[in-house]
Design a protein around this motif. Sequence first.
Motif, PDB file in Angstrom:
ATOM      1  N   ASP A 187       0.694  -1.047  -0.146  1.00 54.42           N
ATOM      2  CA  ASP A 187      -0.143   0.291   0.035  1.00 54.42           C
ATOM      3  C   ASP A 187       0.801   1.108  -0.128  1.00 54.42           C
ATOM      4  OD1 ASP A 187      -1.815  -1.562  -0.047  1.00 54.42           O
ATOM      5  OD2 ASP A 187      -3.011  -1.029   2.486  1.00 54.42           O
ATOM      6  N   GLU A 189       2.390   1.654  -3.619  1.00 51.35           N
ATOM      7  CA  GLU A 189       1.139   2.019  -4.392  1.00 51.35           C
ATOM      8  C   GLU A 189       1.139   4.143  -3.976  1.00 51.35           C
ATOM      9  OE1 GLU A 189      -3.254   2.054  -5.641  1.00 51.35           O
ATOM     10  OE2 GLU A 189      -2.367   3.295  -4.107  1.00 51.35           O
ATOM     11  N   LEU A 190       1.508   3.724  -2.776  1.00 53.43           N
ATOM     12  CA  LEU A 190       0.554   5.525  -2.523  1.00 53.43           C
ATOM     13  C   LEU A 190       1.767   6.473  -3.110  1.00 53.43           C
ATOM     14  CD1 LEU A 190      -1.270   7.417  -1.124  1.00 53.43           C
ATOM     15  CD2 LEU A 190      -0.125   7.016   0.788  1.00 53.43           C
ATOM     16  N   TYR A 191       3.345   5.792  -2.871  1.00 59.09           N
ATOM     17  CA  TYR A 191       3.990   6.437  -2.685  1.00 59.09           C
ATOM     18  C   TYR A 191       4.816   6.670  -4.451  1.00 59.09           C
ATOM     19  CZ  TYR A 191       4.368   8.581   1.865  1.00 59.09           C
ATOM     20  OH  TYR A 191       3.600   9.661   2.584  1.00 59.09           O
ATOM     21  N   ALA A 197       3.840   6.958  -7.141  1.00 57.75           N
ATOM     22  CA  ALA A 197       3.193   8.161  -8.765  1.00 57.75           C
ATOM     23  C   ALA A 197       4.002   9.752  -8.174  1.00 57.75           C
ATOM     24  CB  ALA A 197       1.709   8.603  -8.421  1.00 57.75           C
ATOM     25  N   VAL A 198       4.292   9.133  -6.166  1.00 58.12           N
ATOM     26  CA  VAL A 198       5.152  10.597  -5.862  1.00 58.12           C
ATOM     27  C   VAL A 198       6.718  10.843  -6.148  1.00 58.12           C
ATOM     28  CG1 VAL A 198       5.862  12.279  -3.915  1.00 58.12           C
ATOM     29  CG2 VAL A 198       4.290  10.676  -3.828  1.00 58.12           C
ATOM     30  N   ASP A 244       7.986   9.033  -9.254  1.00 54.48           N
ATOM     31  CA  ASP A 244       7.646   9.723 -10.510  1.00 54.48           C
ATOM     32  C   ASP A 244       6.901  10.374 -10.315  1.00 54.48           C
ATOM     33  OD1 ASP A 244       7.595   8.185 -13.547  1.00 54.48           O
ATOM     34  OD2 ASP A 244       5.398   8.697 -13.478  1.00 54.48           O
ATOM     35  N   GLU A 245       6.468  11.797 -10.287  1.00 52.60           N
ATOM     36  CA  GLU A 245       6.610  12.847 -10.339  1.00 52.60           C
ATOM     37  C   GLU A 245       8.048  13.160 -10.039  1.00 52.60           C
ATOM     38  OE1 GLU A 245       2.774  15.694 -10.044  1.00 52.60           O
ATOM     39  OE2 GLU A 245       3.643  13.054 -10.757  1.00 52.60           O
ATOM     40  N   PHE A 271       2.284   1.302   9.073  1.00 58.67           N
ATOM     41  CA  PHE A 271       1.972   2.377   7.754  1.00 58.67           C
ATOM     42  C   PHE A 271       2.192   3.205   7.858  1.00 58.67           C
ATOM     43  CE2 PHE A 271      -0.736   4.857   4.658  1.00 58.67           C
ATOM     44  CZ  PHE A 271      -0.836   3.916   3.354  1.00 58.67           C
ATOM     45  N   GLN A 272       2.320   4.746   8.920  1.00 57.52           N
ATOM     46  CA  GLN A 272       2.645   5.402   9.144  1.00 57.52           C
ATOM     47  C   GLN A 272       3.866   5.694   9.120  1.00 57.52           C
ATOM     48  OE1 GLN A 272       0.751   9.029  10.634  1.00 57.52           O
ATOM     49  NE2 GLN A 272       2.507   9.566  10.099  1.00 57.52           N
ATOM     50  N   CYS A 274       5.287   5.408   5.331  1.00 62.72           N
ATOM     51  CA  CYS A 274       5.345   6.005   4.892  1.00 62.72           C
ATOM     52  C   CYS A 274       6.285   7.232   5.264  1.00 62.72           C
ATOM     53  CB  CYS A 274       4.071   6.823   5.349  1.00 62.72           C
ATOM     54  SG  CYS A 274       2.784   5.793   3.946  1.00 62.72           S
ATOM     55  N   ASN A 275       6.722   7.327   6.881  1.00 63.14           N
ATOM     56  CA  ASN A 275       7.385   8.009   6.747  1.00 63.14           C
ATOM     57  C   ASN A 275       8.849   8.061   6.766  1.00 63.14           C
ATOM     58  OD1 ASN A 275       5.596   9.267   8.134  1.00 63.14           O
ATOM     59  ND2 ASN A 275       6.525   9.895  10.341  1.00 63.14           N
ATOM     60  N   ASP A 289       9.043   9.229   2.474  1.00 67.15           N
ATOM     61  CA  ASP A 289       8.574   9.950   2.559  1.00 67.15           C
ATOM     62  C   ASP A 289       9.966  10.524   2.702  1.00 67.15           C
ATOM     63  OD1 ASP A 289       7.867  13.001   3.087  1.00 67.15           O
ATOM     64  OD2 ASP A 289       6.001  11.941   2.308  1.00 67.15           O
TER      65      ASP A 289
END
Lengths: 223, 487
Positions: B334, B337-339, B341-342, B344-345, B368-369, B372-373, B376
């Motif tokens: 997950d 999947e969320l990141y 795109a980020v 990629d950008e 998850f947090q 993510c961190n 990120d």
Amino acid sequence: MRILVVEDDDRAALYLKKGLQEAGHVVDHAANGHEGLDLATSHDYDVMIVDRMMPRLDGLSMIERLRAEDNRTPVLVLSALAEVDDRVEGLKAGGDDYLTKPFAFTELNARIEALARRMNPEAAEARIKVGDLEIDLLARTAHRAGRKLLLQPREFKLLHFLMQNAGQVVTRTMLLEKVWDYHFDPQTNVIDVHISRLRTKIDKDFDVAMLHTVRGAGYRLEA
Amino acid sequence: MSFDLPRALKTATFRFASLGAGMFMLFSVFILWFVYGSAEAAIERQADRSLRAEVEDLVGIYATGGLNRVNRAVLERTLGQGEYLYLLVDPFSERISGGLTAIPANALERIGEPVRFVFQRPGMGESTRSVIGGGNEGALSRHRGRAIAVGLPGDFRLMVAMDLEQELEILSRTGSDVWRVLVLIGALSLIAGYLLARRFASRVDALDQVARRVMAGDLGIRAPRNHTGDELDNLSASLNAMLERLQRLMDATRHAGDAIAHDLRTPLTRVRARLETSREETDPAQFSFTIEESLHQIDELLGVFDAVLRLSRLRAGERRAAFQKTDLTEIALDVSELYEAVADEKGAAFATEVSEDVVVLGDRSLLFQAVCNLVDNAIKYTPSGGGITLRLRHNNAGLIELSVTDTGPGVAPEDRERITERFVRLDHSRNEPGSGLGLAMVVAVADLHSGRLTIEDGSGSTMGEGRGLRAVLTFPRFGEAIAVGEP
């Protein structure tokens, strides 16, 4: 919409009432759980906003009693408790959504609009159409002006949610909760990236843009 | 409730000591009474045997020589100052011979059986002895003894008695000596109990003092210990450990408070300045822009608030109770999947290497947090053209290992320990937006899951952009004992 606000703090109640009335709603106010229960059982409301901590009868107990009486009015629980466990507890008691204080009024408004819409029977249909944009929930396909859009599963889910709430503002936190199913606090605007990808797919080749960014609030999909 | 007793008298120790002393006394009295009784009985039995022999002898004399011979024998033996006393009476109970005055009633009732016999004895030299009839008679002294009365033909009666006063006197004197010693022992045990209690009370007092000082706000104080490992020493040790933990939590809270104050002050000042200038703003568009901007900043401030609050709650460890079997594979997928795109950008490649069915005991949202961190951060520090890899696997050490590798500038080895520490302490480096707090959150989540965060070299300068960074989270496998670690 007719909205019942159950909130013991007078200033918070006034703030809610004023904001909701300005947004064009009819608002009743109850100052505690007992009063709230009386009003909720004697009138029909579209949405109820219930504070969790109240003297005499607290918010969760009030909701539980209402649900026990088969009252299905959607409820947004307001709380100063931010933990995930508290959230789960709030939803278990029969709340439909949970918002932590302090909150932006736009967030609250977006959520109650979404709640009221969810009760709408058309949401259960297999096809949703907004302008020339159309999705088929069974075939998991999306078309705009007859042209097929190639969407990833998550993008489809995102579009679905936006279309369910077409014309209304949806916030980034709402998207995280409803589309990604995680309650957390992203460090960067990951959601923006996903929205901009979706926007490329649904708006790029068309003259009219449907997916708008609402400054300081979130996004809105509109025909 | 205010008895004016010394404190030591009110202590549990003293109560136990007195109870012990009391029980001892009670048992001793019982034993003393028993021993005294049986000693007395033994003396009497002995006397009874001699009395029977003497009576038999006299009855034998009667059989061969009749009343006269008995009378003579009694007279002779009375004068002979032997150990027996005699009395021979006629059918009218008048004394014929012997040193006693009358046969006591109990001896007459039980003819031929030894009975207790109390009589008065005149001073030395006088020969008359009298059966006790009532109160004291002048200088006569009271004597205890045994006696047997027998009947002779023709209603004559003969009594032989024995004076046991001396033996019984010795016995009772010994008894009262023992009794005195017992009383002394009882008193001594009470005193010993009191002293013990005072000692105990003073140690408890010391603990009480510590508790009071803590209540008064001095968290730095520690209970005195004597390291003997006794109950009070153990209690002191536990109390100290508790204070240690409390102090650390308080410090953490204070740190968090300072950090919040620091983090909020600058942006608040900025918002305030902006709002102040906008009072004179005449252009409505500019005015509403200012309002929007200010609101946005206030939201960010609230976000920092939330993050700090969540962090300190995490560190308090209260979430552990709600841990569940959690699919880390799903979480990793997950996140990617969320990141994806980020990344990629930003023009960075995002790779995912995730083993299937990796589960941990934990909190889904927190894990998850944390992931993510990490991702990120990696994306933030990876330049365009670089790459980020998210890996999840069971490593060789039997742990679950989740790593995020980037090709950014990395962190010098000598700084790694320091930055991890600094993150934990929520220190000053939080001026850079987003950083610091994010990793501090990861560390807190790792701690909560009995895991660890380590910072290592990345995949190397493959892209020519610096050594890169590898952030590794390790967790114990699901089902393996989770030690409640010190956060």
